[in-house]
Scaffold this active site. Structure first.
Site, PDB file in Angstrom:
ATOM      1  N   LEU A  11       0.825  -1.211   0.000  1.00 54.15           N
ATOM      2  CA  LEU A  11       0.000   0.000   0.000  1.00 54.15           C
ATOM      3  C   LEU A  11       0.861   1.263   0.000  1.00 54.15           C
ATOM      4  CD1 LEU A  11      -2.983  -0.981   2.341  1.00 54.15           C
ATOM      5  CD2 LEU A  11      -2.786  -1.198  -0.155  1.00 54.15           C
ATOM      6  N   THR A  12       1.783   1.320  -0.957  1.00 56.46           N
ATOM      7  CA  THR A  12       2.550   2.541  -1.159  1.00 56.46           C
ATOM      8  C   THR A  12       1.692   3.555  -1.916  1.00 56.46           C
ATOM      9  OG1 THR A  12       3.520   1.544  -3.139  1.00 56.46           O
ATOM     10  CG2 THR A  12       4.778   1.385  -1.093  1.00 56.46           C
ATOM     11  N   THR A  34      12.905  -1.919  -4.453  1.00 51.45           N
ATOM     12  CA  THR A  34      11.666  -2.666  -4.681  1.00 51.45           C
ATOM     13  C   THR A  34      11.790  -3.622  -5.866  1.00 51.45           C
ATOM     14  OG1 THR A  34      10.309  -0.913  -3.731  1.00 51.45           O
ATOM     15  CG2 THR A  34       9.211  -2.461  -5.208  1.00 51.45           C
ATOM     16  N   THR A  92       8.118  -5.362 -18.410  1.00 47.54           N
ATOM     17  CA  THR A  92       7.767  -4.297 -19.350  1.00 47.54           C
ATOM     18  C   THR A  92       8.604  -4.370 -20.620  1.00 47.54           C
ATOM     19  OG1 THR A  92       7.838  -1.881 -19.660  1.00 47.54           O
ATOM     20  CG2 THR A  92       9.392  -2.803 -18.110  1.00 47.54           C
ATOM     21  N   ASP A  93       8.077  -3.833 -21.712  1.00 51.42           N
ATOM     22  CA  ASP A  93       8.867  -3.756 -22.948  1.00 51.42           C
ATOM     23  C   ASP A  93       9.965  -2.704 -22.866  1.00 51.42           C
ATOM     24  OD1 ASP A  93       7.276  -1.470 -23.060  1.00 51.42           O
ATOM     25  OD2 ASP A  93       6.460  -1.878 -25.060  1.00 51.42           O
ATOM     26  N   GLU A  94       9.935  -1.868 -21.848  1.00 53.09           N
ATOM     27  CA  GLU A  94      10.939  -0.813 -21.732  1.00 53.09           C
ATOM     28  C   GLU A  94      12.340  -1.362 -21.488  1.00 53.09           C
ATOM     29  OE1 GLU A  94       9.870   2.785 -19.613  1.00 53.09           O
ATOM     30  OE2 GLU A  94       7.768   2.168 -19.607  1.00 53.09           O
ATOM     31  N   TYR A 116      14.143   3.201 -14.084  1.00 49.92           N
ATOM     32  CA  TYR A 116      13.031   2.258 -13.980  1.00 49.92           C
ATOM     33  C   TYR A 116      13.257   1.028 -14.838  1.00 49.92           C
ATOM     34  CZ  TYR A 116       8.673   0.070 -15.397  1.00 49.92           C
ATOM     35  OH  TYR A 116       7.718  -0.857 -15.730  1.00 49.92           O
ATOM     36  N   LYS A 141      13.897  -3.012 -13.844  1.00 52.06           N
ATOM     37  CA  LYS A 141      13.062  -4.113 -14.321  1.00 52.06           C
ATOM     38  C   LYS A 141      13.889  -5.121 -15.118  1.00 52.06           C
ATOM     39  CE  LYS A 141       9.291  -4.798 -13.965  1.00 52.06           C
ATOM     40  NZ  LYS A 141       8.546  -5.578 -12.939  1.00 52.06           N
ATOM     41  N   LYS A 155       0.300   8.863 -14.907  1.00 54.20           N
ATOM     42  CA  LYS A 155       0.683   8.405 -16.237  1.00 54.20           C
ATOM     43  C   LYS A 155      -0.075   9.206 -17.298  1.00 54.20           C
ATOM     44  CE  LYS A 155       3.297   5.112 -14.512  1.00 54.20           C
ATOM     45  NZ  LYS A 155       3.116   3.685 -14.746  1.00 54.20           N
ATOM     46  N   TYR A 169       5.183  16.010 -23.571  1.00 53.78           N
ATOM     47  CA  TYR A 169       6.640  16.059 -23.588  1.00 53.78           C
ATOM     48  C   TYR A 169       7.165  16.241 -25.019  1.00 53.78           C
ATOM     49  CZ  TYR A 169       6.657  14.183 -18.794  1.00 53.78           C
ATOM     50  OH  TYR A 169       6.477  13.988 -17.441  1.00 53.78           O
ATOM     51  N   PRO A 203      14.284  13.437 -19.719  1.00 54.42           N
ATOM     52  CA  PRO A 203      15.638  12.965 -20.021  1.00 54.42           C
ATOM     53  C   PRO A 203      15.625  11.488 -20.431  1.00 54.42           C
ATOM     54  CG  PRO A 203      15.593  14.188 -17.944  1.00 54.42           C
ATOM     55  CD  PRO A 203      14.163  13.977 -18.355  1.00 54.42           C
TER      56      PRO A 203
END
Length: 346
Positions: free
Chosen positions: A33-34, A98, A130-132, A155, A159, A194, A212, A286
């Site tokens: 629960l962040t 995390t 994720t695809d990132e 991020y 991942k 998001k 952006y 960035p």
């Protein structure tokens, strides 16, 4: 199945919880629960005898051991993660703790439980990513499961590291794992930091809608309920040690997403001027990846899955959900960082 879902009060995790309970699976929702979590996301199933909640932090191994022993899940679906690129730019430490250390704790807790239970044949550890992690594409091409990793943000790097840990635990210890890497999700209960919820809420507030750069970044948009359906299929039928890319087959530039939302709002809640008049171009993030696109051939060919919602249908449904659920998003407006421009400290 009895499914232990980490991050089940978050955006994607709660969609998995709701769908799994609806389909008759028992679910143990493990969430710290962040700031981005909200138990209202699972209110529709919270009274079900199939649902249980444990407030627990995946960074705490002792708590995880207790949860596994108490609930004895058949499978794990590991979604808990810090996920906002802008926040990772300003504060990467939380993402390391995390996403990397937390995943390590989950793997070790799951492995200890799996061994103690006699290594049951049906046990699965499903790691959701994720695809990132694959970095950025040019104007052509798509990510496949064999695309080399090249993360460009704190991020995505965190991942990518977690993905490698999961693979290593399978190869070294034989832990039965499956992995998925998804494209950009959107839909109901999306935390308002998001792109899509930000656009909707800024438009409704009469505030500048931030885009952006020139808004030319391209993403493959996946409706969250489609994603939840794919995840449950993979955990049930995916091949052990295999990764599956899950995409929406809906590529759009950010500026086109923003303008489409404005047009939908013009129809559903017309104002004194077109909402597109509120669009404001701001300094780019960035390291902003230009384009993501997923080749979903493997999950389509091996498991027979394809997305059911087009981006046009999904955006209309999403806008309508936010219009109908103002109490939900109003309650989140005072949480840290909501409504602020983040990710500029670099």
């Amino acid at each position: 199945m009895k499914i232990l879902v980490t991050g089940g009060a978050g955006f994607i995790g709660s969609a998995v919880v709701r769908l799994a309970v609806t389909r008759g699976h028992a679910v143990v929702n493990v969430d710290a629960l962040t700031y981005a979590a909200c138990l209202d996301n699972v209110a529709s199933v919270a009274d079900s005898p199939l649902y249980a909640f444990e407030q627990a932090d995946i960074r705490d191994r002792a708590v995880l051991d207790r949860v596994f022993a108490a609930h004895r899940p058949d499978v794990v679906m590991h979604l808990a993660a810090e996920s906002h690129v802008d926040r990772s730019i300003d504060g990467p430490g939380d993402f390391i703790e995390t996403n990397i250390n937390g995943t390590y704790n989950m793997l070790e807790a799951a492995r200890a439980y799996w061994v103690a239970e006699g290594k049951p044949a049906g046990f699965r550890f499903h790691h959701i990513s994720t695809d990132e992690v694959f970095g950025t594409l040019g104007d052509t091409g798509q990510f496949t499961e064999d695309t080399p990793y090249a993360p460009n943000s704190p991020y995505s790097a965190s991942k990518a590291a977690s993905d490698h840990l999961v693979r290593a635990w399978h190869e070294t210890y034989g832990l039965p794992v499956v992995m998925t890497n998804c494209s950009n999700n959107y839909g109901p209960f999306h935390f308002p930091e998001k792109l899509i919820p930000v656009v909707i809420l800024k438009a409704l507030a009469g505030a500048p809608i931030p885009v952006y750069g020139q808004g030319l970044n391209v993403r493959d948009w996946l409706y969250v309920e489609d994603h939840a359906d794919a995840l449950l299929l993979v955990v049930e039928k995916g091949k052990l040690g295999r990764s599956y890319n899950i995409g929406g087959e809906n590529e759009m530039r950010n500026i086109d997403i923003v303008q489409t939302i404005c047009t939908i709002l013009d129809e559903k809640r017309p104002g004194n001027q077109a909402y597109a008049e509120q669009i404001s171009y701001v300094t780019d993030r960035p390291g902003h990846d230009l384009r993501y696109a997923i080749d979903p051939s493997r999950i389509r060919d091996e498991l027979g899955w394809r997305p059911s919602v087009t981006v046009e249908e999904g955006l209309e449904k999403t806008v309508q959900w936010y219009l109908d659920n103002e109490d939900w998003w109003r309650a989140l407006q005072d949480r840290a960082g909501v409504g602020e421009r983040l990710g500029v400290k670099a």
